[in-house]
Design a protein around this motif. Structure first.
Motif, PDB file in Angstrom:
ATOM      1  N   SER A  45      24.947 -24.117  29.455  1.00 23.34           N
ATOM      2  CA  SER A  45      26.156 -23.621  28.795  1.00 23.34           C
ATOM      3  C   SER A  45      27.390 -24.161  29.531  1.00 23.34           C
ATOM      4  N   PRO A  46      28.580 -24.084  28.892  1.00 23.17           N
ATOM      5  CA  PRO A  46      29.808 -24.511  29.567  1.00 23.17           C
ATOM      6  C   PRO A  46      30.063 -23.746  30.878  1.00 23.17           C
ATOM      7  N   GLN A  47      29.502 -22.546  30.996  1.00 18.25           N
ATOM      8  CA  GLN A  47      29.666 -21.748  32.213  1.00 18.25           C
ATOM      9  C   GLN A  47      28.646 -22.146  33.286  1.00 18.25           C
ATOM     10  N   GLY A  48      27.787 -23.115  32.979  1.00 23.25           N
ATOM     11  CA  GLY A  48      26.807 -23.588  33.949  1.00 23.25           C
ATOM     12  C   GLY A  48      25.491 -22.848  33.935  1.00 23.25           C
ATOM     13  N   GLU A  49      25.317 -21.923  33.005  1.00 23.02           N
ATOM     14  CA  GLU A  49      24.068 -21.168  32.912  1.00 23.02           C
ATOM     15  C   GLU A  49      23.105 -21.907  32.001  1.00 23.02           C
ATOM     16  N   TYR A  50      21.832 -21.833  32.331  1.00 27.77           N
ATOM     17  CA  TYR A  50      20.812 -22.424  31.480  1.00 27.77           C
ATOM     18  C   TYR A  50      20.327 -21.360  30.498  1.00 27.77           C
ATOM     19  N   ARG A  51      20.135 -21.772  29.261  1.00 26.77           N
ATOM     20  CA  ARG A  51      19.649 -20.826  28.254  1.00 26.77           C
ATOM     21  C   ARG A  51      18.765 -21.562  27.260  1.00 26.77           C
ATOM     22  N   ARG A  52      17.821 -20.844  26.731  1.00 24.22           N
ATOM     23  CA  ARG A  52      16.937 -21.417  25.712  1.00 24.22           C
ATOM     24  C   ARG A  52      17.581 -21.175  24.353  1.00 24.22           C
ATOM     25  N   ILE A  53      17.586 -22.210  23.536  1.00 21.73           N
ATOM     26  CA  ILE A  53      18.168 -22.079  22.203  1.00 21.73           C
ATOM     27  C   ILE A  53      17.198 -22.616  21.163  1.00 21.73           C
ATOM     28  N   ALA A  54      17.301 -22.068  19.960  1.00 23.88           N
ATOM     29  CA  ALA A  54      16.509 -22.524  18.818  1.00 23.88           C
ATOM     30  C   ALA A  54      17.335 -23.550  18.053  1.00 23.88           C
ATOM     31  N   ILE A  55      16.722 -24.697  17.796  1.00 21.08           N
ATOM     32  CA  ILE A  55      17.412 -25.768  17.094  1.00 21.08           C
ATOM     33  C   ILE A  55      16.666 -26.057  15.795  1.00 21.08           C
ATOM     34  N   ALA A  56      17.395 -25.969  14.679  1.00 20.41           N
ATOM     35  CA  ALA A  56      16.808 -26.287  13.375  1.00 20.41           C
ATOM     36  C   ALA A  56      16.630 -27.797  13.277  1.00 20.41           C
ATOM     37  N   LEU A  57      15.507 -28.226  12.744  1.00 28.06           N
ATOM     38  CA  LEU A  57      15.184 -29.640  12.647  1.00 28.06           C
ATOM     39  C   LEU A  57      15.279 -30.151  11.215  1.00 28.06           C
ATOM     40  N   SER A  58      15.758 -31.374  11.078  1.00 26.45           N
ATOM     41  CA  SER A  58      15.720 -32.046   9.778  1.00 26.45           C
ATOM     42  C   SER A  58      14.272 -32.508   9.561  1.00 26.45           C
ATOM     43  N   LYS A  59      13.962 -33.016   8.381  1.00 24.03           N
ATOM     44  CA  LYS A  59      12.602 -33.495   8.112  1.00 24.03           C
ATOM     45  C   LYS A  59      12.205 -34.594   9.083  1.00 24.03           C
ATOM     46  N   ALA A  60      13.112 -35.549   9.320  1.00 23.71           N
ATOM     47  CA  ALA A  60      12.814 -36.661  10.234  1.00 23.71           C
ATOM     48  C   ALA A  60      12.631 -36.158  11.667  1.00 23.71           C
ATOM     49  N   GLU A  61      13.490 -35.239  12.096  1.00 27.31           N
ATOM     50  CA  GLU A  61      13.375 -34.681  13.439  1.00 27.31           C
ATOM     51  C   GLU A  61      12.077 -33.897  13.596  1.00 27.31           C
ATOM     52  N   ARG A  62      11.669 -33.229  12.520  1.00 27.22           N
ATOM     53  CA  ARG A  62      10.436 -32.454  12.560  1.00 27.22           C
ATOM     54  C   ARG A  62       9.229 -33.371  12.747  1.00 27.22           C
ATOM     55  N   VAL A  63       9.203 -34.474  11.994  1.00 25.79           N
ATOM     56  CA  VAL A  63       8.106 -35.441  12.109  1.00 25.79           C
ATOM     57  C   VAL A  63       8.031 -35.962  13.542  1.00 25.79           C
ATOM     58  N   GLN A  64       9.189 -36.315  14.109  1.00 26.93           N
ATOM     59  CA  GLN A  64       9.231 -36.830  15.475  1.00 26.93           C
ATOM     60  C   GLN A  64       8.761 -35.774  16.470  1.00 26.93           C
ATOM     61  N   ALA A  65       9.185 -34.539  16.291  1.00 28.64           N
ATOM     62  CA  ALA A  65       8.790 -33.459  17.205  1.00 28.64           C
ATOM     63  C   ALA A  65       7.282 -33.242  17.172  1.00 28.64           C
ATOM     64  N   VAL A  66       6.689 -33.310  15.985  1.00 27.66           N
ATOM     65  CA  VAL A  66       5.236 -33.156  15.855  1.00 27.66           C
ATOM     66  C   VAL A  66       4.538 -34.299  16.585  1.00 27.66           C
ATOM     67  N   GLU A  67       5.036 -35.531  16.383  1.00 24.35           N
ATOM     68  CA  GLU A  67       4.443 -36.697  17.050  1.00 24.35           C
ATOM     69  C   GLU A  67       4.528 -36.580  18.566  1.00 24.35           C
ATOM     70  N   GLU A  68       5.599 -35.964  19.063  1.00 23.92           N
ATOM     71  CA  GLU A  68       5.789 -35.808  20.504  1.00 23.92           C
ATOM     72  C   GLU A  68       5.100 -34.574  21.068  1.00 23.92           C
ATOM     73  N   GLY A  69       4.432 -33.804  20.195  1.00 23.70           N
ATOM     74  CA  GLY A  69       3.678 -32.640  20.641  1.00 23.70           C
ATOM     75  C   GLY A  69       4.517 -31.419  20.973  1.00 23.70           C
ATOM     76  N   GLU A  70       5.765 -31.373  20.480  1.00 21.95           N
ATOM     77  CA  GLU A  70       6.611 -30.198  20.742  1.00 21.95           C
ATOM     78  C   GLU A  70       6.135 -29.018  19.904  1.00 21.95           C
ATOM     79  N   LEU A  71       6.295 -27.826  20.441  1.00 20.86           N
ATOM     80  CA  LEU A  71       5.942 -26.623  19.699  1.00 20.86           C
ATOM     81  C   LEU A  71       7.034 -26.333  18.679  1.00 20.86           C
ATOM     82  N   LEU A  72       6.623 -26.047  17.462  1.00 19.54           N
ATOM     83  CA  LEU A  72       7.551 -25.721  16.385  1.00 19.54           C
ATOM     84  C   LEU A  72       7.386 -24.258  16.015  1.00 19.54           C
ATOM     85  N   PHE A  73       8.501 -23.649  15.620  1.00 19.63           N
ATOM     86  CA  PHE A  73       8.485 -22.234  15.256  1.00 19.63           C
ATOM     87  C   PHE A  73       9.096 -22.062  13.872  1.00 19.63           C
ATOM     88  N   LEU A  74       8.587 -21.084  13.148  1.00 22.25           N
ATOM     89  CA  LEU A  74       9.042 -20.797  11.792  1.00 22.25           C
ATOM     90  C   LEU A  74       9.986 -19.600  11.809  1.00 22.25           C
TER      91      LEU A  74
END
Length: 112
Positions: A45-74
């Motif tokens: 974050s701008p304050q220097g804190e680390y935080r986990r965030i959920a990022i919505a993926l486009s179709k192309a980003e989703r395909v890439q994430a699956v290929e890279e073995g990232e966990l996806l959430f619904l």
């Protein structure tokens, strides 16, 4: 913020995560490689804190994430067994909104 919680509508386990805009979103607790459209990333974050965030993926980003073995959430709203009933729009407000939309369509269709 990913402690397990339970949906008030269907009692299924969910997790609440923040989006980049700072809003919370309920995701199914378990990953779903077949249907998931969100990935969890850790960002600073701008304050220097680390935080986990959920990022919505486009179709192309989703395909890439699956290929890279990232966990996806619904988003849980898409899998919840119970339908949600929203707050109805008051009739006078609905009529006004429809009028504004109609005027805007007329404007953009050349009826200026």
């Amino acid at each position: 913020m990913s402690d397990q919680a339970f949906c008030k509508m269907c009692s299924q386990p969910i997790r609440f995560e923040f989006t980049r805009s700072g809003k919370q979103i309920a995701l199914d607790y378990s990953s779903d490689q077949d249907h998931g459209t969100f990935v969890l990333n850790v960002e600073r974050s701008p304050q220097g804190e680390y935080r986990r965030i959920a990022i919505a993926l486009s179709k192309a980003e989703r395909v890439q994430a699956v290929e890279e073995g990232e966990l996806l959430f619904l988003a849980h709203r898409l899998s919840c067994a119970n339908e949600r009933e929203g707050t109805p729009i008051p009739p006078d407000l609905r009529e006004k909104a429809q009028s504004v939309i109609s005027d805007a369509k007329g404007f953009w269709n050349g009826n200026r």
